[in-house]
Design a protein around this motif. Structure first.
Motif, PDB file in Angstrom:
ATOM      1  N   PHE A 220       1.021  -1.321   0.226  1.00 17.98           N
ATOM      2  CA  PHE A 220      -0.015  -0.105   0.475  1.00 17.98           C
ATOM      3  C   PHE A 220       0.611   1.257   0.022  1.00 17.98           C
ATOM      4  CE2 PHE A 220      -1.724   4.064   2.323  1.00 17.98           C
ATOM      5  CZ  PHE A 220      -3.166   3.708   1.832  1.00 17.98           C
ATOM      6  N   SER A 221       0.626   2.177  -0.393  1.00 19.05           N
ATOM      7  CA  SER A 221       1.243   3.112  -0.825  1.00 19.05           C
ATOM      8  C   SER A 221      -0.132   4.693  -0.684  1.00 19.05           C
ATOM      9  CB  SER A 221       1.810   4.196  -1.761  1.00 19.05           C
ATOM     10  OG  SER A 221       1.161   3.637  -3.042  1.00 19.05           O
ATOM     11  N   ALA A 222       0.185   5.588   0.095  1.00 21.29           N
ATOM     12  CA  ALA A 222       0.038   6.990  -0.574  1.00 21.29           C
ATOM     13  C   ALA A 222       0.904   8.416  -0.680  1.00 21.29           C
ATOM     14  CB  ALA A 222      -1.138   7.440   0.651  1.00 21.29           C
ATOM     15  N   ASN A 223       0.239   8.973  -1.322  1.00 22.16           N
ATOM     16  CA  ASN A 223       1.312  10.403  -1.960  1.00 22.16           C
ATOM     17  C   ASN A 223       0.533  11.419  -2.780  1.00 22.16           C
ATOM     18  OD1 ASN A 223       2.153  11.843  -5.046  1.00 22.16           O
ATOM     19  ND2 ASN A 223       3.625  10.755  -3.642  1.00 22.16           N
ATOM     20  N   LEU A 224       0.795  11.972  -1.666  1.00 15.64           N
ATOM     21  CA  LEU A 224       0.253  13.789  -1.537  1.00 15.64           C
ATOM     22  C   LEU A 224       0.773  14.862  -1.836  1.00 15.64           C
ATOM     23  CD1 LEU A 224      -2.181  15.632  -0.554  1.00 15.64           C
ATOM     24  CD2 LEU A 224      -1.241  15.588   1.469  1.00 15.64           C
ATOM     25  N   THR A 225       0.578  15.830  -3.456  1.00 17.66           N
ATOM     26  CA  THR A 225       1.495  16.883  -3.532  1.00 17.66           C
ATOM     27  C   THR A 225       0.365  17.920  -3.576  1.00 17.66           C
ATOM     28  OG1 THR A 225       0.695  15.825  -5.716  1.00 17.66           O
ATOM     29  CG2 THR A 225       2.770  15.060  -5.344  1.00 17.66           C
TER      30      THR A 225
END
Length: 368
Positions: A220-225
């Motif tokens: 699982f991965s979460a990426n916020l930009t």
């Protein structure tokens, strides 16, 4: 330290800048080299410091250079429809004037002039200061404060129609009066051609965070930009007052959102990868209108009543979610299926009448 050099733009399709008084057309002229010659040396200095292995501090300072695009210089001035707004005649009593509040014609094309009347290249100075922190395994957080100052900014869309019609004497050289409309009647046309603004200043914070962790379901991965804008202002020429689009529909018919962000949540399980992506734009103040322009009261019988002034309404924030699944059949073959705007979110209401195309009720540049 790069060096850039641009010659003039050679065009086989050169046209006069004034319509033929007999035909109303812009006559074709001999081939020519248009615009100016540009050259500039730019440079950048950057530094990195690692006080300990989990923290990186970084910064840079440099200069920039951008020549006008060929399409800003070469081409023909063409009929581009009518103004989105309705305006009082900019030159009362002239041949192209129309009674009351009316729409007029727009022209669009390049600025092929040379010398002092031709386009100049943009030059800029910029700096950044930021850091990246990796506090635990799988988590990385970064942020950068940046600042850009641009001189001679090339504004390819030209002077916005409402600015031109509100200041006809200042921009008299951009009006064609009279102008023969293709439908056969006489009117006034306003030419929107590229020009160099004065100074533009932008400042903001770019940030991002990524977290990756193995689970029993897969990785699982979460990426916020995202970007938080602090400053966005510009002038239409040297010595002129600053305008701003920050959080509002500006006089150049553009919007600079105070906050934009994207969140991607993904899960990879064997050959499968599923992702959910959210897109966010903050709200802004919409275009405003003076009396005798575009906003009218409605009479009980459905006809238009008097024209009224209207301050900009608040356009709400806009968030959409996309879903995508990918299956890797082999190393070189994969299949993808997805849904854009999966919750069918309608675009926020906007009453702008310029800059955003021909749709009504929303701004198609910022919402789909």
């Amino acid at each position: 330290i790069p060096y850039a050099h641009y010659g003039k733009t050679h065009s086989n399709w050169v046209f006069s800048t004034e319509p033929n008084p007999v035909t109303g057309l812009y006559d074709q002229l001999p081939d020519a080299d248009l615009g100016n010659t540009f050259s500039r040396t730019t440079y950048k200095i950057s530094a990195r410091w690692l006080p300990f292995k989990e923290l990186l501090v970084r910064g840079s300072w440099g200069t920039g250079f951008r020549a006008p695009a060929m399409t800003d210089i070469a081409g023909a001035l063409v009929f581009a429809g009518s103004t989105r707004g309705s305006y009082a005649c900019p030159f009362p009593g002239t041949a192209g004037g129309r009674p009351g509040s009316a729409q007029y014609d727009l022209l669009a094309g390049p600025n092929g002039a040379s010398g002092v009347d031709g386009l100049k290249p943009e030059t800029s100075k910029q700096w950044t200061a930021g850091a990246r922190w990796d506090p635990i395994k799988g988590l990385s957080i970064g942020a950068d404060l940046w600042n850009v100052e641009i001189k001679n900014q090339v504004l390819s869309q030209g002077i916005a129609e409402q600015v031109g019609f509100q200041n006809p004497q200042q921009y008299a050289n951009l009006f064609v009066n009279p102008y023969p409309d293709p439908a056969g009647f006489t009117t006034i046309a306003f030419a929107q051609v590229p020009f160099n603004g004065g100074t533009a200043k932008y400042q903001g914070i770019d940030y991002d965070a990524t977290y990756t962790i193995p689970t029993s379901w897969g990785v699982f991965s979460a990426n916020l930009t995202g970007t938080h804008m602090i400053k966005a202002k510009y002038t239409f020429g040297p010595g002129e007052p600053f305008n701003s689009d920050l959080g509002k529909f500006g006089p150049d018919q553009q919007v600079v959102f105070k906050n934009t962000a994207q969140l991607i949540l993904s899960l990879t399980t064997g050959p499968w990868m599923n992702s959910l992506t959210g897109h966010y734009k903050s709200g802004y103040e919409d275009a405003s209108y003076g009396a005798n322009e575009t906003i009218f009261l409605a009479n009980p019988d459905g006809t238009l009543g008097e024209s009224v002034a209207l301050s900009g309404v608040r356009v709400p924030s806009y968030t959409t979610w996309d879903w995508q699944t990918v299956y890797n059949f082999t190393k070189d073959i994969r299949g993808t299926l997805g849904i854009l705007n999966m919750f069918d979110r309608d675009p926020p209401r906007s009453l702008q009448t310029g800059g955003g195309g021909n749709q009504v009720g929303y701004d198609g540049r910022y919402a789909n």
